[in-house]
Design a protein around this motif. Structure first.
Motif, PDB file in Angstrom:
ATOM      1  N   THR A 160      -4.890  -3.348  -1.688  1.00  0.00           N
ATOM      2  CA  THR A 160      -3.757  -3.599  -2.196  1.00  0.00           C
ATOM      3  C   THR A 160      -3.384  -5.167  -2.056  1.00  0.00           C
ATOM      4  O   THR A 160      -2.570  -5.814  -2.741  1.00  0.00           O
ATOM      5  CB  THR A 160      -2.776  -2.871  -1.679  1.00  0.00           C
ATOM      6  OG1 THR A 160      -2.529  -3.220  -0.181  1.00  0.00           O
ATOM      7  CG2 THR A 160      -2.947  -1.244  -2.115  1.00  0.00           C
ATOM      8  N   TYR A 214     -11.148  10.880   7.870  1.00  0.00           N
ATOM      9  CA  TYR A 214     -12.624  10.633   8.369  1.00  0.00           C
ATOM     10  C   TYR A 214     -12.929  11.145   9.586  1.00  0.00           C
ATOM     11  O   TYR A 214     -13.896  11.665  10.035  1.00  0.00           O
ATOM     12  CB  TYR A 214     -13.173   9.073   8.149  1.00  0.00           C
ATOM     13  CG  TYR A 214     -13.235   8.878   6.685  1.00  0.00           C
ATOM     14  CD1 TYR A 214     -14.185   9.209   5.867  1.00  0.00           C
ATOM     15  CD2 TYR A 214     -12.463   8.071   6.104  1.00  0.00           C
ATOM     16  CE1 TYR A 214     -14.541   8.931   4.672  1.00  0.00           C
ATOM     17  CE2 TYR A 214     -12.774   7.601   4.660  1.00  0.00           C
ATOM     18  CZ  TYR A 214     -13.812   8.082   4.042  1.00  0.00           C
ATOM     19  OH  TYR A 214     -13.742   7.693   2.633  1.00  0.00           O
ATOM     20  N   ARG A 259     -17.963  13.419   2.250  1.00  0.00           N
ATOM     21  CA  ARG A 259     -18.553  13.598   0.953  1.00  0.00           C
ATOM     22  C   ARG A 259     -19.959  13.775   0.826  1.00  0.00           C
ATOM     23  O   ARG A 259     -20.381  13.897  -0.498  1.00  0.00           O
ATOM     24  CB  ARG A 259     -18.040  12.722  -0.079  1.00  0.00           C
ATOM     25  CG  ARG A 259     -18.151  13.028  -1.502  1.00  0.00           C
ATOM     26  CD  ARG A 259     -17.634  11.898  -2.542  1.00  0.00           C
ATOM     27  NE  ARG A 259     -18.289  10.592  -2.486  1.00  0.00           N
ATOM     28  CZ  ARG A 259     -19.344  10.717  -2.900  1.00  0.00           C
ATOM     29  NH1 ARG A 259     -19.978  11.770  -3.448  1.00  0.00           N
ATOM     30  NH2 ARG A 259     -20.165   9.379  -2.713  1.00  0.00           N
ATOM     31  N   GLY A 279     -15.867   4.276   0.952  1.00  0.00           N
ATOM     32  CA  GLY A 279     -16.038   5.442   1.655  1.00  0.00           C
ATOM     33  C   GLY A 279     -17.179   5.373   2.703  1.00  0.00           C
ATOM     34  O   GLY A 279     -17.335   4.442   3.032  1.00  0.00           O
ATOM     35  N   MET A 316       0.954  -1.226  -0.093  1.00  0.00           N
ATOM     36  CA  MET A 316      -0.028   0.076   0.081  1.00  0.00           C
ATOM     37  C   MET A 316       0.965   0.946   0.042  1.00  0.00           C
ATOM     38  O   MET A 316       1.789   1.270   0.625  1.00  0.00           O
ATOM     39  CB  MET A 316      -0.737   0.047   1.358  1.00  0.00           C
ATOM     40  CG  MET A 316      -1.749   1.117   1.397  1.00  0.00           C
ATOM     41  SD  MET A 316      -2.266   1.417   3.035  1.00  0.00           S
ATOM     42  CE  MET A 316      -2.467  -0.311   3.575  1.00  0.00           C
ATOM     43  N   GLY A 376     -13.448   0.663  -2.451  1.00  0.00           N
ATOM     44  CA  GLY A 376     -13.180   1.964  -2.037  1.00  0.00           C
ATOM     45  C   GLY A 376     -14.313   2.853  -1.627  1.00  0.00           C
ATOM     46  O   GLY A 376     -14.369   3.707  -2.092  1.00  0.00           O
ATOM     47  N   VAL A 380      -9.819   6.139  -5.532  1.00  0.00           N
ATOM     48  CA  VAL A 380      -8.989   5.402  -4.526  1.00  0.00           C
ATOM     49  C   VAL A 380      -7.650   5.717  -4.814  1.00  0.00           C
ATOM     50  O   VAL A 380      -7.131   5.613  -5.878  1.00  0.00           O
ATOM     51  CB  VAL A 380      -9.116   3.996  -4.574  1.00  0.00           C
ATOM     52  CG1 VAL A 380      -8.227   3.234  -3.823  1.00  0.00           C
ATOM     53  CG2 VAL A 380     -10.529   3.366  -4.186  1.00  0.00           C
ATOM     54  N   HIS A 381      -6.933   6.293  -4.020  1.00  0.00           N
ATOM     55  CA  HIS A 381      -5.618   6.888  -4.196  1.00  0.00           C
ATOM     56  C   HIS A 381      -4.557   5.982  -4.195  1.00  0.00           C
ATOM     57  O   HIS A 381      -4.288   5.604  -2.752  1.00  0.00           O
ATOM     58  CB  HIS A 381      -5.380   8.228  -3.414  1.00  0.00           C
ATOM     59  CG  HIS A 381      -6.400   9.207  -3.713  1.00  0.00           C
ATOM     60  ND1 HIS A 381      -6.260  10.519  -2.678  1.00  0.00           N
ATOM     61  CD2 HIS A 381      -7.256   9.499  -4.811  1.00  0.00           C
ATOM     62  CE1 HIS A 381      -7.282  11.090  -3.034  1.00  0.00           C
ATOM     63  NE2 HIS A 381      -8.025  10.513  -4.197  1.00  0.00           N
ATOM     64  N   LEU A 382      -3.871   5.351  -4.921  1.00  0.00           N
ATOM     65  CA  LEU A 382      -2.751   4.344  -4.916  1.00  0.00           C
ATOM     66  C   LEU A 382      -1.684   4.745  -5.828  1.00  0.00           C
ATOM     67  O   LEU A 382      -1.974   5.288  -7.042  1.00  0.00           O
ATOM     68  CB  LEU A 382      -3.303   3.035  -5.165  1.00  0.00           C
ATOM     69  CG  LEU A 382      -4.253   2.231  -4.498  1.00  0.00           C
ATOM     70  CD1 LEU A 382      -4.714   1.153  -4.845  1.00  0.00           C
ATOM     71  CD2 LEU A 382      -4.053   2.256  -3.047  1.00  0.00           C
ATOM     72  N   PHE A 431      -0.939   7.359   1.321  1.00  0.00           N
ATOM     73  CA  PHE A 431      -2.507   7.118   1.550  1.00  0.00           C
ATOM     74  C   PHE A 431      -2.735   5.569   2.134  1.00  0.00           C
ATOM     75  O   PHE A 431      -3.688   5.109   1.715  1.00  0.00           O
ATOM     76  CB  PHE A 431      -3.086   7.241   0.192  1.00  0.00           C
ATOM     77  CG  PHE A 431      -2.991   8.631  -0.564  1.00  0.00           C
ATOM     78  CD1 PHE A 431      -3.639   9.802   0.039  1.00  0.00           C
ATOM     79  CD2 PHE A 431      -2.119   8.928  -1.530  1.00  0.00           C
ATOM     80  CE1 PHE A 431      -3.491  11.174  -0.526  1.00  0.00           C
ATOM     81  CE2 PHE A 431      -1.898  10.157  -2.081  1.00  0.00           C
ATOM     82  CZ  PHE A 431      -2.572  11.096  -1.698  1.00  0.00           C
ATOM     83  N   ASP A 447     -13.966  -1.084   2.005  1.00  0.00           N
ATOM     84  CA  ASP A 447     -13.071   0.050   2.324  1.00  0.00           C
ATOM     85  C   ASP A 447     -12.003  -0.314   3.347  1.00  0.00           C
ATOM     86  O   ASP A 447     -12.217  -1.255   4.066  1.00  0.00           O
ATOM     87  CB  ASP A 447     -13.752   1.258   2.522  1.00  0.00           C
ATOM     88  CG  ASP A 447     -13.144   2.412   2.600  1.00  0.00           C
ATOM     89  OD1 ASP A 447     -13.258   3.274   1.512  1.00  0.00           O
ATOM     90  OD2 ASP A 447     -12.053   2.773   3.312  1.00  0.00           O
ATOM     91  N   ALA A 450     -11.049  -4.002   4.390  1.00  0.00           N
ATOM     92  CA  ALA A 450     -10.104  -4.846   3.857  1.00  0.00           C
ATOM     93  C   ALA A 450      -9.210  -3.813   2.982  1.00  0.00           C
ATOM     94  O   ALA A 450      -9.697  -2.543   2.478  1.00  0.00           O
ATOM     95  CB  ALA A 450     -10.682  -5.832   2.971  1.00  0.00           C
TER      96      ALA A 450
HETATM   97  C1  LIG Z   1     -11.341   9.705  -1.834  1.00  0.00           C
HETATM   98  S1  LIG Z   1     -12.134   8.510  -0.844  1.00  0.00           S
HETATM   99  C2  LIG Z   1     -13.538   7.763  -2.270  1.00  0.00           C
HETATM  100  C3  LIG Z   1     -14.451   7.431  -1.518  1.00  0.00           C
HETATM  101  C4  LIG Z   1     -15.496   6.877  -2.171  1.00  0.00           C
HETATM  102  N1  LIG Z   1     -15.332   6.086  -3.465  1.00  0.00           N
HETATM  103  C5  LIG Z   1     -16.339   8.083  -2.966  1.00  0.00           C
HETATM  104  O1  LIG Z   1     -16.255   8.412  -4.147  1.00  0.00           O
HETATM  105  O2  LIG Z   1     -16.816   9.154  -1.954  1.00  0.00           O
HETATM  106  C6  LIG Z   1     -10.918   7.112  -1.270  1.00  0.00           C
HETATM  107  C7  LIG Z   1     -11.449   5.891  -0.390  1.00  0.00           C
HETATM  108  O3  LIG Z   1     -10.815   4.735  -0.610  1.00  0.00           O
HETATM  109  C8  LIG Z   1     -10.252   3.997   0.540  1.00  0.00           C
HETATM  110  N2  LIG Z   1      -9.275   3.439   0.330  1.00  0.00           N
HETATM  111  C9  LIG Z   1      -7.883   4.002   0.015  1.00  0.00           C
HETATM  112  N3  LIG Z   1      -6.805   3.136   0.025  1.00  0.00           N
HETATM  113  C10 LIG Z   1      -7.418   1.889   0.432  1.00  0.00           C
HETATM  114  C11 LIG Z   1      -6.979   0.358   0.234  1.00  0.00           C
HETATM  115  N4  LIG Z   1      -5.716   0.247   0.004  1.00  0.00           N
HETATM  116  N5  LIG Z   1      -7.922  -0.403   0.564  1.00  0.00           N
HETATM  117  C12 LIG Z   1      -9.087  -0.021   0.632  1.00  0.00           C
HETATM  118  N6  LIG Z   1      -9.789   1.250   0.551  1.00  0.00           N
HETATM  119  C13 LIG Z   1      -8.981   2.036   0.309  1.00  0.00           C
HETATM  120  C14 LIG Z   1     -10.355   5.292   1.557  1.00  0.00           C
HETATM  121  O4  LIG Z   1     -10.394   4.736   2.994  1.00  0.00           O
HETATM  122  C15 LIG Z   1     -11.391   6.058   1.166  1.00  0.00           C
HETATM  123  O5  LIG Z   1     -12.800   5.753   1.771  1.00  0.00           O
END
Ligand SMILES: C[S@@+](CC[C@H](N)C(=O)[O-])C[C@H]1O[C@@H](n2cnc3c(N)ncnc32)[C@H](O)[C@@H]1O
Length: 209
Positions: free
Chosen positions: A98, A14, A21, A47, A1, A45, A115-117, A5, A66, A95
């Protein structure tokens, strides 16, 4: 990961806001999935669950994943406030995407938004694509590199930004029909209430039967 982020980042984000959002589904999801017949869906992801709740309200059976427990708790609470029938159509899963691998060819719709990766994004999109059932739909939405809001807050970042063309290029043309691969603008309300224009990268593809 990506540590930048990782789970701590998202939990703090959060914790720092009553709701990050709001409860409206993403407009790109509404535009791209609004006409699909309901089936099984994965929201990767998810949220605070606005998209999962919207899908479930339209009859989809949703697996919503998420990493952030705070977001999932809010999502579950929101769903429960809408009744047992809707609640029963959503499985909330905490979960790390990644490493979490969905079953292959399992979902009629796989949807992921913002989802920011960084390094692992391509691998994640590959796993998500593999989990789309024949005839099903893959919807990938993220912040386009031209997005003014996220470049201001994060700088141009490979963890945050990508183009639709980059994502579409990763899909095997022998298995996928690309229905949409484009940059798109939308208006959004910032947490402080002001209106802003955001630029998204949107890819919708159909897995050949
Ligand atoms: C910018 S938010 C977008 C949330 C939602 N998809 C939306 O459009 O409102 C990114 C989401 O991805 C989740 N996230 C980021 N990295 C993640 C990971 N490695 N595994 C699971 N969730 C992840 C974060 O916890 C967050 O809730």
């Amino acid at each position: 990961m990506s540590e930048e982020f990782g789970r701590t980042y998202w939990e703090e984000r959060y914790h720092g806001h009553a709701a990050v959002r709001g409860r409206r589904p993403n407009p790109q999801l509404v535009a791209e999935a609004g006409d699909l017949p309901p089936g099984t869906a994965l929201d990767a992801g998810c949220g605070e669950g606005a998209d999962a709740v919207w899908l479930a309200s339209r009859g989809w059976r949703v697996t919503a994943v998420d990493i952030a427990a705070t977001a999932l708790a809010r999502a579950r609470e929101h769903a429960e406030s809408l009744g047992a029938d809707l609640t029963s159509r959503i499985d909330w899963v905490q979960a790390d995407l990644t490493s979490w691998t969905p079953a292959e060819e399992r979902f009629d719709l796989v949807s992921t938004h913002y989802v920011h990766l960084s390094a692992s994004r391509e691998a994640l999109f590959g796993r998500l694509a593999a989990s789309v059932a024949p005839g099903g739909t893959l919807l990938i939405v993220g912040h386009h590199p031209s997005d003014p809001h996220t470049t201001l807050s994060h700088g141009p970042s490979p963890a945050v930004h990508f183009t639709a063309e980059e994502v579409a290029a990763g899909l095997d043309p022998g298995r996928w029909d690309i229905a949409v691969a484009e940059a798109r603008s939308r208006s959004a309300t910032a947490p402080d209430g002001h209106e802003m224009i955001m630029h998204d990268a949107v890819v919708r593809a159909r897995r050949r039967p």
